[in-house]
Design a protein around this motif. Structure first.
Motif, mmCIF file in Angstrom:
data_model
loop_
_atom_site.group_PDB
_atom_site.id
_atom_site.type_symbol
_atom_site.label_atom_id
_atom_site.label_comp_id
_atom_site.label_asym_id
_atom_site.label_seq_id
_atom_site.Cartn_x
_atom_site.Cartn_y
_atom_site.Cartn_z
ATOM 1 N N ARG A 100 0.659 -1.252 0.038
ATOM 2 C CA ARG A 100 -0.052 0.207 -0.015
ATOM 3 C C ARG A 100 0.943 1.279 -0.103
ATOM 4 N N ARG A 101 0.376 2.097 -0.682
ATOM 5 C CA ARG A 101 1.095 3.673 -0.723
ATOM 6 C C ARG A 101 0.539 4.134 0.810
ATOM 7 N N GLU A 102 1.459 4.753 1.317
ATOM 8 C CA GLU A 102 1.421 5.803 2.578
ATOM 9 C C GLU A 102 2.016 7.193 2.163
ATOM 10 N N ALA A 103 1.824 8.128 3.198
ATOM 11 C CA ALA A 103 2.436 9.311 3.043
ATOM 12 C C ALA A 103 3.797 9.541 2.951
ATOM 13 N N ALA A 104 4.442 8.852 3.774
ATOM 14 C CA ALA A 104 6.039 8.619 3.440
ATOM 15 C C ALA A 104 6.390 7.759 2.462
ATOM 16 N N GLY A 105 5.864 7.127 1.889
ATOM 17 C CA GLY A 105 6.403 6.010 0.729
ATOM 18 C C GLY A 105 5.398 4.907 0.460
ATOM 19 N N LEU A 106 6.270 3.650 0.366
ATOM 20 C CA LEU A 106 5.517 2.585 0.184
ATOM 21 C C LEU A 106 5.988 1.471 1.376
ATOM 22 N N ARG A 107 4.560 0.894 1.690
ATOM 23 C CA ARG A 107 4.785 -0.131 2.678
ATOM 24 C C ARG A 107 4.651 -1.570 2.278
ATOM 25 N N LEU A 108 5.452 -2.504 2.401
ATOM 26 C CA LEU A 108 5.237 -3.983 1.850
ATOM 27 C C LEU A 108 5.399 -5.005 3.203
ATOM 28 N N GLN A 109 4.466 -5.623 3.312
ATOM 29 C CA GLN A 109 4.466 -6.609 4.288
ATOM 30 C C GLN A 109 4.257 -8.001 3.825
ATOM 31 N N VAL A 110 5.060 -9.004 4.380
ATOM 32 C CA VAL A 110 4.851 -10.537 3.963
ATOM 33 C C VAL A 110 4.662 -11.125 5.447
ATOM 34 N N ASP A 111 3.495 -11.791 5.705
ATOM 35 C CA ASP A 111 3.005 -12.312 6.827
ATOM 36 C C ASP A 111 2.841 -13.802 6.624
ATOM 37 N N ASP A 112 3.202 -14.740 7.591
ATOM 38 C CA ASP A 112 2.998 -16.277 7.608
ATOM 39 C C ASP A 112 2.602 -16.694 8.917
ATOM 40 N N ASP A 113 2.112 -17.931 8.930
ATOM 41 C CA ASP A 113 1.518 -18.577 10.147
ATOM 42 C C ASP A 113 2.452 -19.523 10.789
#
Length: 443
Positions: free
Chosen positions: A369-382
């Motif tokens: 997703r795009r945020e005010a400060a830049g780009l946010r990338l998240q990878v989650d697992d279980d």
């Protein structure tokens, strides 16, 4: 116009062409206006002469025209003076001509509607005249008479005035045009000076005399110089990374080569040693190539749509880990794009999603997703999550030695994130496993 022309020559030629058309148009308009004005003055003077004739003309009791011997206009009595007059008595078919017409076959008009003025240019015998004619019913005396009064003037004087004015006009316009072109040349010299200064600085940068463009330039050029400096800096960083990668690679391969050299002394252990050290050298080469190939921050890279890249990685990993039945979920807006090298994006997200699938139980979630400060990338697992969030980012360190792997993926991702001036965090996921959180600033 060929590309070899200088910018100054193009602008000067363009200004000269525009100025030429402007001066020509203005000169022709002024010349025509002056000619019309002079023509109107001459016709007005001829009209005044007609009124003079009307004031001195008389008709006797028989209807015959009677004219005085002299006039207030001396040119009417001087032969060949250039001003000629005629009064035609329509009823008696008689004509009076001024003394100036002696030896001149002037084309006087004899018919005209009563009360009407006629101004015209006429020719006869190769000579041109300006004429004014007026028809009147003369009722003074016993019998009325229809008179046509006509005055002609040699066109030579009119032409002379027009030619003299035109010569003066074009001389002044030509001088003004040359002065304007000279002024334009000086303005171009002054206005294009920053471009010459930039060219000089670029030559010095190419020659190694300075490291970047240092001068202060107008607003129109500051964007260009800033981008050039960014490009120069980016290229130097890239060259430095390749040099460092080669240096690190040479240094890192010394130990495996030394182990192999020692194993030659013990043939029984040679196969096992070769297998171990070849694997280790392969890991080292992959890591250093990943570091060297990192594109880093660039304002010149085109914006890459993220969703298609993530979907391609997801489809590939779904086949690789089909036996585990992992559900990959990608949460990324379809219109989200970011200025990043596409290879860096594949390397970064491919390693993270592969690592998450390796450790996951049944699910992996990817968010962008795009945020005010830049780009946010998240990878989650279980999966089980990270037991050590520091050492796992080092080369050849694995979270669990029992799980197959080289310990290279997260280290390469860390280098890529650092090259993009981003921040990487290893956190606990809401799914119960690991979360890799990456924040990339705007380029």
């Amino acid at each position: 116009m060929t590309p070899g022309y200088s910018l100054r020559a193009r602008l000067l030629l363009g200004a000269a062409v525009v100025l030429l058309f402007f001066m020509a148009g203005a000169g022709i308009a002024v010349q025509r206006a002056h000619a019309d004005s002079v023509r109107a003055v001459h016709y007005g003077r001829l009209q005044g002469t007609v009124y003079l004739l009307l004031a001195r003309a008389e008709v006797d009791a028989t209807g015959a025209l009677v004219m005085p011997a002299g006039f207030a206009e001396p040119r009417l009595t001087l032969p060949g003076s250039g001003l000629y007059a005629s009064i035609f008595n329509v009823d008696r078919n008689e004509e009076w001509r001024s003394s100036s017409t002696v030896g001149i076959d002037a084309p006087f008009r004899r018919r005209l509607e009563t009360g009407r003025w006629q101004f015209e240019m006429v020719e006869r015998g190769g000579r041109a005249y300006m004429g004014a004619t007026y028809a009147v019913n003369w009722e003074a005396g016993a019998r009325p008479a229809s008179l046509v009064l006509s005055v002609l003037e040699d066109e030579t004087e009119f032409r002379h005035e027009v030619v003299v004015f035109a010569r003066t006009l074009w001389s002044w316009l030509g001088g003004a045009g040359l002065l304007l072109l000279l002024t334009q040349l000086l303005l171009l010299q002054w206005g294009l000076a920053p471009l010459r200064q930039v060219a000089g600085e670029i030559q010095r940068v190419e020659g190694g005399e300075q490291s970047k463009i240092e001068g202060r330039y107008p607003t129109e050029l500051s964007g260009l110089t800033d981008n050039l400096n960014a490009l120069i800096q980016q290229e130097r960083v890239r060259q430095t990374r390749y040099k460092e990668a080669l240096s690190y690679l040479a240094h890192s391969l010394k130990t495996p080569l030394a182990v192999l050299r020692s194993a030659l002394q013990e043939p029984a252990q040679l196969p096992q040693a070769v297998a171990q050290q070849v694997t280790r050298m392969d890991d080292i080469v992959q890591h250093q190539l990943g570091r060297a190939a990192a594109g880093g921050v660039t304002r010149f890279a085109p914006a890459v749509p993220l969703a298609p890249v993530l979907e391609r990685i997801r489809e590939a990993l779904a086949k690789v880990y089909a036996d585990k039945g992992i559900a990959f979920r990608v949460d990324c807006p379809a219109d989200l794009a970011w200025r990043i090298d596409e290879g860096d994006l594949f390397e970064m997200m491919g390693n993270l999603m592969d690592n998450a699938a390796k450790w996951a139980g049944k699910a992996v979630t990817v968010r962008a997703r795009r945020e005010a400060a830049g780009l946010r990338l998240q990878v989650d697992d279980d999966g089980p999550g990270f037991s050590d969030t520091r050492s796992v980012l080092q080369l050849h360190v694995r979270g669990d030695e029992r799980v197959p792997g080289h310990g290279v993926g997260l280290a390469v991702v860390k280098d890529l994130v650092d090259s993009h001036r981003g921040e990487l965090q290893l956190l606990r996921s809401e799914m119960g496993g690991a979360r890799v959180d990456i924040a990339l600033p705007a380029a």
